[in-house]
Design a protein around this motif. Structure first.
Motif, PDB file in Angstrom:
ATOM      1  N   ALA A  31      -4.221  19.299  -1.360  1.00 17.42           N
ATOM      2  CA  ALA A  31      -4.398  20.474  -0.501  1.00 17.42           C
ATOM      3  C   ALA A  31      -4.000  20.156   0.938  1.00 17.42           C
ATOM      4  N   LYS A  32      -4.055  18.873   1.287  1.00 15.96           N
ATOM      5  CA  LYS A  32      -3.733  18.455   2.656  1.00 15.96           C
ATOM      6  C   LYS A  32      -2.251  18.157   2.860  1.00 15.96           C
ATOM      7  N   LEU A  33      -1.479  18.277   1.770  1.00 23.74           N
ATOM      8  CA  LEU A  33      -0.097  17.832   1.793  1.00 23.74           C
ATOM      9  C   LEU A  33       0.680  18.309   3.029  1.00 23.74           C
ATOM     10  N   HIS A  34       0.515  19.550   3.392  1.00 20.15           N
ATOM     11  CA  HIS A  34       1.349  20.094   4.459  1.00 20.15           C
ATOM     12  C   HIS A  34       0.775  19.869   5.849  1.00 20.15           C
ATOM     13  N   GLN A  35      -0.372  19.223   5.902  1.00 16.78           N
ATOM     14  CA  GLN A  35      -0.966  18.943   7.222  1.00 16.78           C
ATOM     15  C   GLN A  35      -0.582  17.568   7.735  1.00 16.78           C
ATOM     16  N   VAL A  36      -0.238  16.658   6.824  1.00 20.15           N
ATOM     17  CA  VAL A  36      -0.022  15.270   7.248  1.00 20.15           C
ATOM     18  C   VAL A  36       1.176  15.184   8.192  1.00 20.15           C
ATOM     19  N   ALA A  52       0.853  -1.195   0.000  1.00 16.69           N
ATOM     20  CA  ALA A  52       0.000   0.000   0.000  1.00 16.69           C
ATOM     21  C   ALA A  52       0.884   1.238   0.000  1.00 16.69           C
ATOM     22  N   ALA A  53       0.769   2.056  -1.045  1.00 19.47           N
ATOM     23  CA  ALA A  53       1.520   3.320  -1.110  1.00 19.47           C
ATOM     24  C   ALA A  53       0.713   4.346  -0.312  1.00 19.47           C
ATOM     25  N   THR A  54       1.175   4.627   0.902  1.00 13.62           N
ATOM     26  CA  THR A  54       0.334   5.304   1.899  1.00 13.62           C
ATOM     27  C   THR A  54       0.522   6.815   1.958  1.00 13.62           C
ATOM     28  N   LYS A  55       1.322   7.366   1.056  1.00  7.40           N
ATOM     29  CA  LYS A  55       1.602   8.806   1.160  1.00  7.40           C
ATOM     30  C   LYS A  55       0.313   9.632   1.213  1.00  7.40           C
ATOM     31  N   MET A  56       0.336  10.605   2.091  1.00 11.91           N
ATOM     32  CA  MET A  56      -0.771  11.554   2.244  1.00 11.91           C
ATOM     33  C   MET A  56      -2.047  10.919   2.798  1.00 11.91           C
ATOM     34  N   VAL A  60      -3.486  -5.788   3.114  1.00 11.30           N
ATOM     35  CA  VAL A  60      -2.298  -5.489   2.297  1.00 11.30           C
ATOM     36  C   VAL A  60      -1.082  -6.156   2.942  1.00 11.30           C
ATOM     37  N   ASP A  61      -0.070  -6.452   2.124  1.00 13.94           N
ATOM     38  CA  ASP A  61       1.090  -7.201   2.624  1.00 13.94           C
ATOM     39  C   ASP A  61       2.115  -6.306   3.316  1.00 13.94           C
ATOM     40  N   CYS A  62       2.219  -5.067   2.872  1.00 16.84           N
ATOM     41  CA  CYS A  62       3.172  -4.130   3.468  1.00 16.84           C
ATOM     42  C   CYS A  62       2.748  -2.716   3.106  1.00 16.84           C
ATOM     43  N   CYS A  63       3.404  -1.756   3.751  1.00 20.05           N
ATOM     44  CA  CYS A  63       3.122  -0.352   3.455  1.00 20.05           C
ATOM     45  C   CYS A  63       4.390   0.301   2.930  1.00 20.05           C
ATOM     46  N   GLY A  64       4.223   1.223   1.981  1.00 27.36           N
ATOM     47  CA  GLY A  64       5.358   1.965   1.445  1.00 27.36           C
ATOM     48  C   GLY A  64       5.143   3.445   1.673  1.00 27.36           C
ATOM     49  N   GLU A  65       6.136   4.086   2.258  1.00 29.94           N
ATOM     50  CA  GLU A  65       6.017   5.520   2.549  1.00 29.94           C
ATOM     51  C   GLU A  65       7.020   6.295   1.713  1.00 29.94           C
ATOM     52  N   ASN A  66       6.659   7.517   1.325  1.00 29.28           N
ATOM     53  CA  ASN A  66       7.500   8.324   0.435  1.00 29.28           C
ATOM     54  C   ASN A  66       8.349   9.362   1.129  1.00 29.28           C
ATOM     55  N   ARG A  67       7.815   9.905   2.207  1.00 31.30           N
ATOM     56  CA  ARG A  67       8.522  11.025   2.811  1.00 31.30           C
ATOM     57  C   ARG A  67       8.913  10.689   4.246  1.00 31.30           C
ATOM     58  N   VAL A  68      10.122  11.091   4.618  1.00 30.35           N
ATOM     59  CA  VAL A  68      10.671  10.760   5.933  1.00 30.35           C
ATOM     60  C   VAL A  68       9.769  11.287   7.046  1.00 30.35           C
ATOM     61  N   GLN A  69       9.305  12.507   6.862  1.00 31.25           N
ATOM     62  CA  GLN A  69       8.482  13.136   7.897  1.00 31.25           C
ATOM     63  C   GLN A  69       7.192  12.353   8.148  1.00 31.25           C
ATOM     64  N   GLU A  70       6.584  11.896   7.062  1.00 27.76           N
ATOM     65  CA  GLU A  70       5.342  11.114   7.201  1.00 27.76           C
ATOM     66  C   GLU A  70       5.618   9.756   7.829  1.00 27.76           C
ATOM     67  N   THR A  86       8.020   8.972   9.914  1.00 28.78           N
ATOM     68  CA  THR A  86       8.313   9.152  11.332  1.00 28.78           C
ATOM     69  C   THR A  86       7.035   9.415  12.122  1.00 28.78           C
ATOM     70  N   LYS A  87       6.178  10.246  11.568  1.00 27.62           N
ATOM     71  CA  LYS A  87       4.932  10.582  12.266  1.00 27.62           C
ATOM     72  C   LYS A  87       4.051   9.336  12.407  1.00 27.62           C
ATOM     73  N   LYS A  88       3.858   8.617  11.306  1.00 29.01           N
ATOM     74  CA  LYS A  88       2.974   7.447  11.371  1.00 29.01           C
ATOM     75  C   LYS A  88       3.586   6.333  12.209  1.00 29.01           C
ATOM     76  N   GLN A  89       4.919   6.236  12.210  1.00 28.96           N
ATOM     77  CA  GLN A  89       5.536   5.229  13.093  1.00 28.96           C
ATOM     78  C   GLN A  89       5.288   5.601  14.552  1.00 28.96           C
ATOM     79  N   SER A  90       5.330   6.881  14.863  1.00 32.84           N
ATOM     80  CA  SER A  90       5.090   7.303  16.246  1.00 32.84           C
ATOM     81  C   SER A  90       3.636   7.029  16.641  1.00 32.84           C
ATOM     82  N   GLU A  91       2.771   6.931  15.651  1.00 28.96           N
ATOM     83  CA  GLU A  91       1.360   6.611  15.906  1.00 28.96           C
ATOM     84  C   GLU A  91       1.097   5.105  15.796  1.00 28.96           C
TER      85      GLU A  91
END
Ligand SMILES: *Cc1c(COP(=O)(O)O)cnc(C)c1O
Length: 236
Positions: A231-236, A32-36, A50-60, A62-67
């Motif tokens: 439009a939500k890009l900078h909120q995630v 699952a490409a989970t960006k945004m 889904v078998d795994c998740c793929g993330e694009n941005r370091v900030q996202e 880190t945030k989702k891992q903390s959650e």
């Protein structure tokens, strides 16, 4: 359509494409490409199987891992990774799919050594030879695979590609076929620090074609989560 319904539909399409190609559907993973998409959406996709998740941005990431958003499945990094951010990714993901330069490979190897771990990676190939994209050129693949022995803190698990955006259906077949040939050729020989079992290609628009050409991992965002809200890009 819910995320669960989308995942179910994709699974059946995956199965159909695999059978058409005489392949075992069980050998193809859905990443699952989970960006945004937020942690709640990620959890829903994981519940849907889904078998795994793929993330694009370091900030996202880190945030989702903390959650604790990815609990239960491996997490991959699939976006362009700047060398100054390798510390935030190496050892924190199961696979870095998007190793797109020698400099990045060296930085990952150094950081993995510092942590005392071995990092699984894929080499990203700029298979459409696009100036706008990063990734290794085709002619760089074999010289690099031969040299993997000098990166003892990484293990190369395969190849990844994002072919050019393409309007006509079937337009990416030639790129998928090329990638499959490189994959098969690498697997046919033994190299140090190379244990190739992953060919990551195919996205929402073209994953059945990718599967017919031998993909072992498709990365799907839109077809699971719906259109991304930029439009939500900078909120995630
Ligand atoms: C966003 C993304 C995908 C998924 O794209 P969709 O067209 O939304 O399925 C796959 N791979 C990478 C590297 C991505 O950034």
């Amino acid at each position: 359509m819910s995320i669960a319904q989308n995942v179910a539909r994709i699974r059946s399409e995956m199965e159909r494409a695999a059978r058409e190609a005489g392949r075992d559907p069980g050998t193809i993973q859905l990443c699952a490409a989970t960006k945004m998409n937020d942690a709640a959406a990620v959890r829903e996709a994981i519940r849907a199987g889904v078998d795994c998740c793929g993330e694009n941005r370091v900030q996202e990431l880190t945030k989702k891992q903390s959650e604790d958003a990815y609990r239960g499945v491996p997490v991959h990094f699939i976006g362009h990774l700047q060398t100054n951010k390798v510390r935030q990714v190496v050892g924190k993901v199961d696979l870095i799919q998007s190793v797109d330069s020698l400099r990045l490979l060296e930085a990952i190897d150094r950081e993995a050594a510092r942590q005392g771990i071995r990092q699984d990676i894929l080499l990203e190939i700029n298979i459409g030879q696009e100036a706008s994209k990063t990734g290794f050129r085709e002619e760089e693949i074999f010289p690099l695979v031969e040299k993997m022995g000098s990166f003892p803190n990484v293990c190369m698990r395969g190849l990844m590609a994002i072919p050019p955006i393409c309007q006509e259906s079937g337009g990416n077949l030639k790129f998928f076929q090329k990638m499959f040939h490189f994959y098969v050729d690498i697997r046919a020989k033994k190299y140090d620090n190379v244990k190739v079992d992953c060919l990551s290609m195919g996205m929402s628009e073209d994953y059945p074609d990718a599967i017919r050409c031998g993909s072992t991992m498709i990365r799907v965002g839109t077809a699971i989560f719906g259109a991304r809200d930029y439009a939500k890009l900078h909120q995630v």
